[in-house]
Enzyme design. Structure first.
Site, mmCIF file in Angstrom:
data_model
loop_
_atom_site.group_PDB
_atom_site.id
_atom_site.type_symbol
_atom_site.label_atom_id
_atom_site.label_comp_id
_atom_site.label_asym_id
_atom_site.label_seq_id
_atom_site.Cartn_x
_atom_site.Cartn_y
_atom_site.Cartn_z
ATOM 1 N N CYS A 167 -9.620 3.081 3.604
ATOM 2 C CA CYS A 167 -8.369 2.346 3.581
ATOM 3 C C CYS A 167 -7.562 2.584 4.862
ATOM 4 O O CYS A 167 -7.993 2.202 5.932
ATOM 5 C CB CYS A 167 -7.582 2.711 2.327
ATOM 6 N N HIS A 168 -6.402 3.225 4.789
ATOM 7 C CA HIS A 168 -5.639 3.542 5.993
ATOM 8 C C HIS A 168 -6.127 4.838 6.648
ATOM 9 O O HIS A 168 -5.675 5.182 7.754
ATOM 10 C CB HIS A 168 -4.151 3.674 5.663
ATOM 11 N N GLU A 198 -2.620 -6.008 4.833
ATOM 12 C CA GLU A 198 -1.271 -5.491 5.078
ATOM 13 C C GLU A 198 -0.237 -6.603 4.904
ATOM 14 O O GLU A 198 0.829 -6.395 4.300
ATOM 15 C CB GLU A 198 -1.192 -4.919 6.495
#
Length: 260
Positions: A167-168, A198
């Site tokens: 993910c991030h 996002e």
């Protein structure tokens, strides 16, 4: 409400993560199992709790920790935890209906380690076969420019280890350089939470930079699926997953890479 820390080991499962996901009292904790480990893997969590200027809280996304943890623990690996500041880390995505989250909350050793994470200065990179960066929006603020974490990552990788993120979490890889001066992601197929995802959750103007764009700028060959679909990329001992839905698959890919 978060509970105060207690030094007594028997109360460790009453810590914030355990309480939030219905881990129950300490007496319900799963005892530590003394089995032979296949090796150690370092999980990295964010210490950042503020979601930009929104007034909202953030942190690491719980299932992006618990789901890979379950895969790797069941496979026989020992998991350690580190964060930029050490100690207890902020979390989000606390789903009490997730059975893996519940299992994590009731695991005494896991709760001890995640509530007392190491500082980067306490990590010995040569002890680890892999490093894994969990996501959650907090990482966008304290992963990319952390030189200590970058050094740990490059050392583990150049020692023949595996680097993984979901993910991030790949925000931690943006500025990692190898001893030859090249960015770790340069020329590699890489995945992460996308610019489109996002925008879909209306946080594209809140995060400090666009993760997908930053990875591509440093040479990544970015790959992805449609929004919020599981997608994992494996390339030259670097494993990346797109979103929380990819967490288990990243754990599986890491397990397979270590077996090979």
């Amino acid at each position: 409400m978060k509970m105060l820390r207690r030094n007594a080991l028997s109360f460790l499962t009453c810590m914030p993560v355990a309480a939030a996901v219905g881990g129950g009292s300490a007496c319900a904790a799963v005892p530590e199992e003394k089995t032979k480990s296949l090796g150690k893997i370092l999980f990295v969590l964010t210490s950042h709790s503020e979601l930009g200027n929104t007034g909202k809280k953030t942190g690491y996304w719980l299932s992006e920790v618990t789901h890979p943890w379950k895969v790797l623990k069941d496979a026989g690996y020992e998991i350690d935890f580190v964060s930029p500041k050490g100690g207890e880390c902020p979390s989000e995505g606390l789903d009490p209906s997730d059975p893996v989250n519940k299992a994590f909350a009731q695991d005494l050793l896991a709760q001890k380690k995640i509530n007392f994470t190491m500082k980067p200065s306490e990590v010995k990179p040569e002890e680890y076969k892999a490093i894994f960066f969990a996501g959650g929006h907090g990482v966008m603020w304290d992963f990319p420019n952390n030189k200590e974490l970058a050094a740990i990552t490059s050392k583990i990788y150049e020692n023949g280890g595996v680097v993984a993120a979901v993910c991030h979490g790949p925000a931690a890889l943006v500025n990692v350089k190898l001893s030859n001066g090249k960015y770790l992601v340069d020329g590699k197929k890489i995945n992460s939470f996308t610019n489109a995802e996002e925008k879909a959750i209306n946080l594209e103007k809140v995060v400090p930079f666009a993760l997908e764009t930053a990875l591509v700028k440093h040479g990544a060959k970015f790959q992805c699926s449609d929004n919020f679909q599981s997608h994992v990329v494996v390339n030259d001992r670097v494993i990346t997953g797109q979103n929380p839905m990819s967490a288990t698959a990243v754990g599986d890919a890491l397990r397979i890479a270590l077996q090979n």
